[in-house]
Design an enzyme around this catalytic site. Sequence first.
Site, PDB file in Angstrom:
ATOM      1  N   SER A 139       0.799  -1.225   0.000  1.00 36.38           N
ATOM      2  CA  SER A 139       0.000   0.000   0.000  1.00 36.38           C
ATOM      3  C   SER A 139       0.832   1.277   0.000  1.00 36.38           C
ATOM      4  O   SER A 139       0.326   2.340  -0.337  1.00 36.38           O
ATOM      5  CB  SER A 139      -0.949   0.010   1.207  1.00 36.38           C
ATOM      6  OG  SER A 139      -0.238   0.205   2.419  1.00 36.38           O
TER       7      SER A 139
ATOM      8  N   LYS B 129       0.897   4.721   6.707  1.00 39.22           N
ATOM      9  CA  LYS B 129       0.419   5.538   5.591  1.00 39.22           C
ATOM     10  C   LYS B 129       1.123   6.893   5.647  1.00 39.22           C
ATOM     11  O   LYS B 129       1.881   7.191   6.564  1.00 39.22           O
ATOM     12  CB  LYS B 129      -1.101   5.753   5.670  1.00 39.22           C
ATOM     13  CG  LYS B 129      -1.943   4.492   5.786  1.00 39.22           C
ATOM     14  CD  LYS B 129      -1.954   3.668   4.532  1.00 39.22           C
ATOM     15  CE  LYS B 129      -2.803   2.408   4.704  1.00 39.22           C
ATOM     16  NZ  LYS B 129      -2.723   1.505   3.531  1.00 39.22           N
TER      17      LYS B 129
END
Length: 324
Positions: free
Chosen positions: A91, A146
């Site tokens: 991701s 993230k």
Amino acid sequence: MANMFALILVIATLVTGILWCVDKFVFAPKRRARQAAAQTASGDALDNATLNKVAPKPGWLETGASVFPVLAIVLIVRSFLYEPFQIPSGSMMPTLLIGDFILVEKFAYGIKDPIYQKTLIETGHPKRGDIVVFKYPEDPKLDYIKRAVGLPGDKITYDPVAKEVTIQPGCSSGQACENALPVTYSNVEPSDFVQTFARRNGGEATSGFFEVPLNETKENGIRLTERKETLGDVTHRILMVPIAQDQLGMYYQQPGQPLATWVVPPGQYFMMGDNRDNSADSRYWGFVPEANLVGKAVAIWMSFDKQEGEWPTGVRLSRIGGIH
């Protein structure tokens, strides 16, 4: 799992610390007294082996006391300074790859107690563009990583077609938003990565990421595209799947805001993965409270060439170094 390990580490450190103190301040003086008495009674100087036989140190006590300094150092470093993490998914590609082992700066966003993660001393807050490790809000047992895109008070708008972000700071508490933050993008180019798609015998869909030269292809693979994204003064690369469209129906819709628009509440953050079409992030599940922050990713200390859920096939020493 991480909190359970921290709890075990704290308990082990306390137990061995008690043994170390008991030995140092209770048993050690008694051993020295018995050894001194033996020296006096013999009239000759006794060697260490003989003295240890006169006043032996129990094995369990010696082991516990000797382990304590090691456990104490590990506890301090892991809880308050740096903690290692492994990147399990794609991701955050191309910034972080599956198989990267990273160091996370634990004191970047506050000194926290190792068990309950309550902030003891405030040291700072995430800056826009930071790569942040945090506890997943819907399941705090899971650690996510993230990029911090939206700060408290930011109005975030995401264009799922152009795959671009617009940021307007200062929108909280019903105030008029400030001018949009400069967010710029370079031209779209082919990346070095190909994403493959397949199905297992049971029908389960699987996906993998591979570095493939631009003049080559891979079976059942789609070459990802990339571009540079600049958030204020932070520039990084993002990946996109050319044919992918976001499932807008799965977006988190904030009350009072149109779809694909979010206003970040005070004390919370909007996180996105650099692999935009392969990241479950704040677009889908909302904001990250400051209490969930673990630390800032600062370096790659080891990297193995591997696919998600598979064994490594090599070592990528060229990836060792700082993270941007």
